[in-house]
Scaffold this motif. Sequence first.
Motif, short mmCIF file in Angstrom:
data_model
loop_
_atom_site.label_atom_id
_atom_site.label_comp_id
_atom_site.label_asym_id
_atom_site.label_seq_id
_atom_site.Cartn_x
_atom_site.Cartn_y
_atom_site.Cartn_z
N GLY A 102 -8.00 -6.51 -1.15
CA GLY A 102 -7.62 -5.63 -0.14
C GLY A 102 -6.18 -5.15 0.02
O GLY A 102 -5.70 -4.38 0.99
N THR A 103 -5.41 -5.30 -1.00
CA THR A 103 -4.19 -4.75 -1.09
C THR A 103 -4.31 -3.16 -0.92
O THR A 103 -3.17 -2.36 -0.44
CB THR A 103 -3.38 -5.14 -2.34
OG1 THR A 103 -3.23 -6.41 -2.43
CG2 THR A 103 -2.06 -4.32 -2.56
N ILE A 104 -5.06 -2.47 -1.96
CA ILE A 104 -5.22 -0.96 -1.90
C ILE A 104 -6.78 -0.76 -1.33
O ILE A 104 -7.57 -1.64 -1.41
CB ILE A 104 -5.10 -0.35 -3.05
CG1 ILE A 104 -6.07 -0.82 -4.19
CG2 ILE A 104 -3.61 -0.51 -3.61
CD1 ILE A 104 -5.98 -0.13 -5.57
N ASP A 105 -6.97 0.29 -0.77
CA ASP A 105 -8.35 0.82 -0.21
C ASP A 105 -9.12 1.81 -1.11
O ASP A 105 -10.18 1.81 -1.05
CB ASP A 105 -8.19 1.25 1.24
CG ASP A 105 -7.49 0.40 2.26
OD1 ASP A 105 -7.85 -0.72 2.22
OD2 ASP A 105 -6.58 0.68 3.03
N LEU A 106 -8.23 2.62 -1.62
CA LEU A 106 -8.70 3.67 -2.59
C LEU A 106 -7.93 3.39 -4.00
O LEU A 106 -6.61 3.55 -3.97
CB LEU A 106 -8.59 5.17 -2.20
CG LEU A 106 -9.09 5.12 -0.90
CD1 LEU A 106 -8.77 6.62 -0.22
CD2 LEU A 106 -10.70 5.52 -1.09
N GLU A 107 -8.44 3.68 -5.00
CA GLU A 107 -7.72 3.77 -6.21
C GLU A 107 -7.75 5.18 -6.82
O GLU A 107 -8.99 5.59 -7.36
CB GLU A 107 -8.24 2.89 -7.30
CG GLU A 107 -7.39 2.42 -8.65
CD GLU A 107 -7.76 3.30 -9.91
OE1 GLU A 107 -7.30 3.74 -10.61
OE2 GLU A 107 -9.09 3.47 -9.66
N CYS A 108 -6.86 6.06 -7.19
CA CYS A 108 -6.84 7.38 -7.60
C CYS A 108 -6.13 7.24 -9.07
O CYS A 108 -5.14 7.21 -9.28
CB CYS A 108 -6.37 8.41 -6.93
SG CYS A 108 -4.60 8.30 -6.25
N GLY A 109 -6.97 7.51 -10.01
CA GLY A 109 -6.43 7.70 -11.54
C GLY A 109 -7.66 8.13 -12.20
O GLY A 109 -8.37 9.09 -12.08
N SER A 110 -7.70 7.54 -13.45
CA SER A 110 -8.71 8.00 -14.60
C SER A 110 -9.63 6.63 -14.83
O SER A 110 -9.87 6.42 -15.98
CB SER A 110 -8.00 8.50 -15.78
OG SER A 110 -7.01 7.74 -16.19
#
Length: 303
Positions: A102-110
């Motif tokens: 729950g630390t991040i809600d979306l992970e944007c990368g490759s």
Amino acid sequence: MRLRHVLFLTSLAAMAVNAPARAEELTGTLKKVKDSGAITIGYRDSSVPFSYLDGDQKPVGYAYEICRKVADAVKTHLKLDKLEVKLNPVTSATRIPLIANGTIDLECGSTTNNADRQKQASFTNTHFLTATRYLAKKDKKLDKIEDLKGRTVVSTSGTTNIKMINEANTARSLGLTILPAKDHAEAFLMVETGRADAFVMDDVLLASLAASSKTPDAYAISSEALSKPEPYGIMLRKDDAPFKAVVDAATSALYKSPEGKALYEKWFTQPIPPRGINLKLPMSEAMQKQFASPSDSADPAAY
């Protein structure tokens, strides 16, 4: 009086029934975002051009912009006057744990959407398809796999890419000399100096290496791939269907719109910050189909 009393009690009962239903409408990430007034995006510091730091050490990139648009869609869905977008750096090792806890809600990368990762997280619609191709100098006029017959090629040791070219060499009787390199930089240098005719690797990585070289226009990437497409997707928490539905709707609408194609072209066919390199990686036919009919499938055969 009795009739009014009955109507009043009926009204109270209806309110009691409806109130819990309304409260239960928001669960998981949507409730978390509504209650906190914030959504947290996980970004990478060097996944060019997907998510990385610019000259001012601020996150930029293709996937990062998609995540910002998703955040706007969540704000609209929740009817919030304002939504704070928090940023949290992630690495390949921390991205899945930080989504899960729950630390991040979306992970944007490759991040590749595959069957193993789907056991730990969910993915929205695919925003990029990579594949194993090869890079060669343009003057060699190499474009198809058959063009490599009798040539010397290089790939990086320990990768699936070098395994693929070895398999293709045997299956197609190409008569290749296949050289292992300790890393991507060494492999590219071997093509640059003429020790190898071609470098086999993920096409997006090849594009980045060529764009960052002394003579970007001297290189070309093969049109034929040695592998099926490998989907990249924005990662979110597993088993959170309401949030995924909002994210899927937002990404689907973006990819189908002219804005989606423009966003792709901005990051893959035009100079990008901070050094103005141009990956010169136009949208493939598979990507065009994916944007026309967005999918979150982890199966390469689906593309």
